[in-house]
Design a protein around this motif. Structure first.
Motif, PDB file in Angstrom:
ATOM      1  N   VAL A 182       0.834  -1.206   0.000  1.00  0.00           N
ATOM      2  CA  VAL A 182       0.000   0.000   0.000  1.00  0.00           C
ATOM      3  C   VAL A 182       0.871   1.259   0.000  1.00  0.00           C
ATOM      4  O   VAL A 182       0.438   2.333  -0.438  1.00  0.00           O
ATOM      5  N   LEU A 183       2.125   1.137   0.447  1.00  0.00           N
ATOM      6  CA  LEU A 183       3.007   2.302   0.581  1.00  0.00           C
ATOM      7  C   LEU A 183       3.225   3.088  -0.719  1.00  0.00           C
ATOM      8  O   LEU A 183       3.414   4.312  -0.665  1.00  0.00           O
ATOM      9  N   PRO A 184       3.221   2.439  -1.907  1.00  0.00           N
ATOM     10  CA  PRO A 184       3.373   3.231  -3.142  1.00  0.00           C
ATOM     11  C   PRO A 184       2.322   4.319  -3.315  1.00  0.00           C
ATOM     12  O   PRO A 184       2.501   5.225  -4.130  1.00  0.00           O
ATOM     13  N   LEU A 185       1.232   4.252  -2.533  1.00  0.00           N
ATOM     14  CA  LEU A 185       0.222   5.312  -2.587  1.00  0.00           C
ATOM     15  C   LEU A 185       0.851   6.673  -2.284  1.00  0.00           C
ATOM     16  O   LEU A 185       0.413   7.701  -2.813  1.00  0.00           O
ATOM     17  N   LEU A 186       1.895   6.674  -1.444  1.00  0.00           N
ATOM     18  CA  LEU A 186       2.586   7.917  -1.100  1.00  0.00           C
ATOM     19  C   LEU A 186       3.386   8.460  -2.274  1.00  0.00           C
ATOM     20  O   LEU A 186       3.744   9.645  -2.301  1.00  0.00           O
ATOM     21  N   PHE A 187       3.695   7.588  -3.232  1.00  0.00           N
ATOM     22  CA  PHE A 187       4.482   8.000  -4.395  1.00  0.00           C
ATOM     23  C   PHE A 187       3.616   8.675  -5.461  1.00  0.00           C
ATOM     24  O   PHE A 187       4.123   9.431  -6.295  1.00  0.00           O
ATOM     25  N   ALA A 188       2.315   8.404  -5.451  1.00  0.00           N
ATOM     26  CA  ALA A 188       1.417   8.944  -6.481  1.00  0.00           C
ATOM     27  C   ALA A 188       1.475  10.472  -6.567  1.00  0.00           C
ATOM     28  O   ALA A 188       1.573  11.030  -7.675  1.00  0.00           O
ATOM     29  N   PRO A 189       1.428  11.221  -5.436  1.00  0.00           N
ATOM     30  CA  PRO A 189       1.523  12.691  -5.534  1.00  0.00           C
ATOM     31  C   PRO A 189       2.873  13.151  -6.080  1.00  0.00           C
ATOM     32  O   PRO A 189       2.943  14.156  -6.792  1.00  0.00           O
ATOM     33  N   VAL A 190       3.928  12.427  -5.745  1.00  0.00           N
ATOM     34  CA  VAL A 190       5.261  12.767  -6.265  1.00  0.00           C
ATOM     35  C   VAL A 190       5.271  12.614  -7.784  1.00  0.00           C
ATOM     36  O   VAL A 190       5.786  13.473  -8.518  1.00  0.00           O
ATOM     37  N   LEU A 191       4.689  11.521  -8.262  1.00  0.00           N
ATOM     38  CA  LEU A 191       4.613  11.268  -9.698  1.00  0.00           C
ATOM     39  C   LEU A 191       3.797  12.358 -10.386  1.00  0.00           C
ATOM     40  O   LEU A 191       4.170  12.863 -11.450  1.00  0.00           O
ATOM     41  N   ALA A 192       2.675  12.733  -9.761  1.00  0.00           N
ATOM     42  CA  ALA A 192       1.805  13.764 -10.339  1.00  0.00           C
ATOM     43  C   ALA A 192       2.506  15.119 -10.427  1.00  0.00           C
ATOM     44  O   ALA A 192       2.293  15.885 -11.372  1.00  0.00           O
ATOM     45  N   LYS A 193       3.366  15.411  -9.467  1.00  0.00           N
ATOM     46  CA  LYS A 193       4.031  16.719  -9.430  1.00  0.00           C
ATOM     47  C   LYS A 193       5.252  16.790 -10.352  1.00  0.00           C
ATOM     48  O   LYS A 193       5.465  17.801 -11.031  1.00  0.00           O
ATOM     49  N   LEU A 194       6.048  15.719 -10.393  1.00  0.00           N
ATOM     50  CA  LEU A 194       7.348  15.794 -11.060  1.00  0.00           C
ATOM     51  C   LEU A 194       7.388  15.218 -12.470  1.00  0.00           C
ATOM     52  O   LEU A 194       8.221  15.634 -13.280  1.00  0.00           O
ATOM     53  N   LEU A 195       6.515  14.249 -12.770  1.00  0.00           N
ATOM     54  CA  LEU A 195       6.606  13.603 -14.080  1.00  0.00           C
ATOM     55  C   LEU A 195       6.058  14.531 -15.162  1.00  0.00           C
ATOM     56  O   LEU A 195       4.907  14.963 -15.096  1.00  0.00           O
ATOM     57  N   PRO A 196       6.857  14.862 -16.186  1.00  0.00           N
ATOM     58  CA  PRO A 196       6.330  15.685 -17.280  1.00  0.00           C
ATOM     59  C   PRO A 196       5.452  14.846 -18.205  1.00  0.00           C
ATOM     60  O   PRO A 196       5.606  13.633 -18.282  1.00  0.00           O
ATOM     61  N   GLU A 197       4.539  15.491 -18.893  1.00  0.00           N
ATOM     62  CA  GLU A 197       3.695  14.795 -19.855  1.00  0.00           C
ATOM     63  C   GLU A 197       4.496  14.539 -21.134  1.00  0.00           C
ATOM     64  O   GLU A 197       5.508  15.194 -21.394  1.00  0.00           O
ATOM     65  N   SER A 198       4.062  13.555 -21.879  1.00  0.00           N
ATOM     66  CA  SER A 198       4.680  13.240 -23.165  1.00  0.00           C
ATOM     67  C   SER A 198       4.587  14.449 -24.096  1.00  0.00           C
ATOM     68  O   SER A 198       3.507  15.008 -24.303  1.00  0.00           O
ATOM     69  N   LEU A 199       5.730  14.858 -24.660  1.00  0.00           N
ATOM     70  CA  LEU A 199       5.735  15.989 -25.580  1.00  0.00           C
ATOM     71  C   LEU A 199       4.900  15.698 -26.825  1.00  0.00           C
ATOM     72  O   LEU A 199       4.157  16.557 -27.304  1.00  0.00           O
ATOM     73  N   SER A 200       5.029  14.494 -27.353  1.00  0.00           N
ATOM     74  CA  SER A 200       4.268  14.149 -28.555  1.00  0.00           C
ATOM     75  C   SER A 200       2.765  14.151 -28.274  1.00  0.00           C
ATOM     76  O   SER A 200       1.961  14.522 -29.126  1.00  0.00           O
TER      77      SER A 200
END
Length: 442
Positions: A182-200
């Motif tokens: 269940v701990l990866p749930l804490l990673f979801a906000p990090v992913l939402a904030k830092l991961l850029p969207e696909s340029l294409s």
């Protein structure tokens, strides 16, 4: 041809590739942890008859998760190409994390099975989306290597699952292993904030200003606008069958079926089958660690070899070596020799399947890459559903020793299908200049 960013990223631009690959690597690490945790705790569940669990029921439970992955993989590519890969990855991580919590709280096989099915949807959606995302930013000629690097995270998650089971089952109980998932749930906000969207994706959706701002920030090129490919996702699927492409598409799907039958059959039943061979639970879980260490080495070796010699050729050879290794596991050997065979089997088995994804991803346009990879993965998930079920049926009928033989035959079938695809690809390369460039580059 792909409209990915510049083939050789400049020093500053490489920051973007590292950021994308790094975040996707962590997401796939959690994917691997959640995927392998069931196989790691399964010997304990069977031994203690948790929920009154029998071998055939355990096989069914394994198939529930892979059925969810089938659904996730089939819809992920189409949804990702519509709403964006970033949003879908965040949703997938959230879903499989919460579903693991449902498994941890379950008091019946039904609730546990529901949790595994929902987790499977998230797991199945994440992997093809992450592969498509890193493919967008991979330097040309290094696509298979970058995908192989990404997939090392899946096997790092498998190693982590074995240690989680070894450390927690005896002192705390099997539920604690699922609470860890269940701990990866804490990673979801990090992913939402830092991961850029696909340029294409941004360009295809007419969000040019966003794409330019992102490209400026990391000093990379904005992909050229493509026409006619970003509208109807069903058209993207239909494009996989136009002309003679349908033959290649079906060959990839058939190879993926056998490959995922093998991957998930072994992933689910390796500790239990080795336990049936007379090894203690701790030793059986050690095989999971060794198997996934081999998977990490295999991803790096196969990715580099595929960039040089072609992903379908490497995949065919790897499947042949996998079949030999899996069959040898049915033969009684010393612990040292068995460990070596398990390691080498991990080297070839996992990367053989990944090179199918690499082939499809590299040969697809950016507009429908996620659709192509998602449907190849999704069709293969039928094999992933069948593999755990088959292992459970063989074990329940007292023929568990035939499990390794059955999985070896699946590996041979994938070798044949991807081998034919490789031969057809070589012929097409001779007849088509653009196709030749693509095959030669990868």
């Amino acid at each position: 041809m792909s409209s990915s960013p510049s083939p050789l990223l400049p020093a500053r631009g490489s920051r973007l590739a590292l950021l994308v690959v790094g975040l996707c690597w962590l997401a796939v690490l959690f994917d691997g942890l959640d995927m392998f945790i069931y196989g790691s705790v399964l010997p304990h569940l069977l031994e203690t008859r948790t929920f009154g669990l029998t071998a055939d029921q355990a096989g069914d439970l394994g198939s529930y998760a892979t059925f969810g992955m089938l659904v996730g993989a089939l819809v992920a590519g189409t949804i990702a190409d519509r709403i964006g890969r970033k949003k879908l990855m965040v949703a997938c991580v959230t879903l499989f994390s919460l579903a693991s919590g449902l498994c941890a709280m379950s008091e019946s096989v039904t609730v546990f099975g529901l949790g595994r099915t929902l987790a499977g949807v998230g797991l199945g959606g994440l992997l093809p989306t992450a592969i498509s995302m890193v493919s967008d930013y991979a330097p040309r000629g290094r696509g298979a290597l970058v995908i192989g690097l990404l997939m090392t995270a899946h096997h790092a998650g498998g190693i982590l699952s074995a240690y989680v089971a070894k450390w927690l089952i005896d002192p705390v109980g099997w539920r604690a292993a699922f609470w860890v998932c269940v701990l990866p749930l804490l990673f979801a906000p990090v992913l939402a904030k830092l991961l850029p969207e696909s340029l294409s994706f941004l360009v295809a959706k007419g969000r040019g200003e966003e794409a330019r701002a992102l490209a400026e920030r990391y000093d990379v090129e904005v992909p050229a606008v493509r026409t006619g490919g970003a509208g109807d996702r069903w058209t993207s699927l239909a494009n996989l069958f136009r002309g003679n492409e349908w033959i290649q598409t079906l060959l990839y799907w058939a190879a993926s079926f056998g490959g995922l039958l093998l991957v998930y059959g072994v992933a689910t039943w390796l500790p239990t089958l080795m336990r049936a061979e007379g090894y203690a639970l701790g030793s059986a879980l050690s095989f999971v660690v060794v198997f996934n260490l081999g998977g990490i080495v295999g991803m790096l070796v196969a990715g580099r070899a595929a960039d040089r010699f072609g992903a379908p050729r490497i995949s065919a050879l790897w499947f042949a070596l996998t079949a030999a290794g899996v069959f040898l596991l049915s033969v009684h050997m010393s612990m040292t020799v068995t460990m070596i065979v398990v390691f080498l089997t991990g080297v070839f088995l996992n990367s053989a399947q990944t090179m199918i994804y690499a082939t499809v991803s590299i040969r697809s346009n950016a507009d429908n890459r996620a659709t192509a990879v998602g449907w190849t993965s999704g069709m293969g998930r039928f094999g992933a559903v069948f593999g755990p079920w088959l292992g459970g049926q063989l074990l329940a009928s007292g023929h568990g020793d035939r499990g390794f033989t059955a999985f070896a035959l699946a590996g041979l079938s994938s070798m044949v299908f991807i081998g034919i695809a490789a031969l057809r690809g070589s012929r097409q390369a001779v007849g088509s200049g653009s196709e030749h460039e693509l095959v030669a580059a990868h």
